[in-house]
Design a protein around this motif. Structure first.
Motif, short mmCIF file in Angstrom:
data_model
loop_
_atom_site.label_atom_id
_atom_site.label_comp_id
_atom_site.label_asym_id
_atom_site.label_seq_id
_atom_site.Cartn_x
_atom_site.Cartn_y
_atom_site.Cartn_z
N ASN A 30 21.88 50.06 1.17
CA ASN A 30 22.25 51.24 0.41
C ASN A 30 21.85 51.13 -1.07
OD1 ASN A 30 24.15 49.28 -0.25
ND2 ASN A 30 25.83 50.73 -0.43
N GLN A 50 22.29 53.80 -5.73
CA GLN A 50 23.23 53.42 -4.69
C GLN A 50 23.37 54.64 -3.79
OE1 GLN A 50 26.61 50.95 -5.61
NE2 GLN A 50 27.93 52.17 -4.28
N ASN A 51 22.91 54.48 -2.56
CA ASN A 51 22.73 55.63 -1.67
C ASN A 51 21.83 56.64 -2.38
OD1 ASN A 51 24.41 54.53 0.42
ND2 ASN A 51 26.15 54.95 -0.94
N GLY A 72 19.62 59.22 0.53
CA GLY A 72 19.90 57.80 0.49
C GLY A 72 19.02 56.93 1.35
#
Lengths: 113, 115
Positions: A30, A50-51, A72
């Motif tokens: 992720n 992040q994502n 993501g």
């Protein structure tokens, strides 16, 4: 696990043109990072996702640079109105949540002529 | 702020000789330290890492490194160099700021191995 994939591996462009690079991280990672490496130097951090959320951007990332990570998954890095100083290796890395290792792709080498 | 200094941009050793690549770091918080190797026109491959615990860490291809807090060092060693070890080596530091590892790299050391 096929590793981090970056395309294209090499790109030659004329000054003033726009270019876009793609990074496919390791599935289920992720966290995604972009770095830039100029000749004879270590990689320098550009940005972090992040994502789908872009959580940090370096001051190296001027207004001509934009990065996205829709849904993501894969990420793109676009450089508008390229300059000769943009010539570098652009590296993408990914890591799973809670881990410390970052796994790097083979990079995209950009040459602006 | 964190930083990494790699002493010696170029190191040359004979095949079979000891490899020693130097890395000193600066960090205001407990560091996580890494060594990566890069072959020509390739990405970076993790050799080894130090997070917590044992200060002598072993990595791939026979490499190891020792975290010395008092000396703020994390030097990379290999007892016997092989021709295939010729590459560029990068030391990196992170502090897991914000819960992710933004790596700060040194300028790199190019290792040459001659017969």
């Amino acid at each position: 696990d096929t590793g981090v994939s970056q395309n294209p591996r090499h790109k030659i462009t004329k000054r003033g043109q726009n270019v876009t690079f793609r990074c496919d991280p390791i599935s289920e990672h992720n966290r995604l990072y972009w770095y830039r490496q100029t000749l004879g130097q270590g990689p320098e951090f550009l940005t972090y996702f992040q994502n789908e959320a872009q959580l940090e951007k370096s001051r190296l990332l001027s207004d001509r640079f934009s990065a996205e990570r829709p849904k993501g998954s894969f990420s793109t890095l676009e450089i508008q109105r390229t300059e000769q100083g943009d010539s570098a290796m652009y590296l993408c890395a990914s890591s799973p949540g809670g881990k410390t290792e970052a796994f790097f792709g083979q990079g995209t080498r950009l040459t602006v002529v | 702020a964190q930083s990494v200094t790699q002493l010696g941009s170029h190191v040359s050793v004979s095949e079979g000789a000891l490899v020693l690549l130097r890395c000193n770091y600066s960090s205001s918080v407990p560091p996580y330290l890494f060594w990566y190797v890069q072959y020509p026109n390739q990405g970076l491959q993790l050799l080894l890492k130090y997070t917590t615990g044992a200060t002598l860490v072993k990595g791939i291809n026979g490499f190891e490194a020792e975290f010395k807090k008092s000396e703020t060092s994390f030097h990379l060693t290999k007892p016997s160099a092989h021709m295939s070890d010729a590459a560029e080596y990068f030391c990196a530091v992170t502090a897991l700021s914000g819960g992710y590892n933004k790596l700060i790299f040194g300028a790199g050391t190019r290792l040459a191995v001659h017969p």
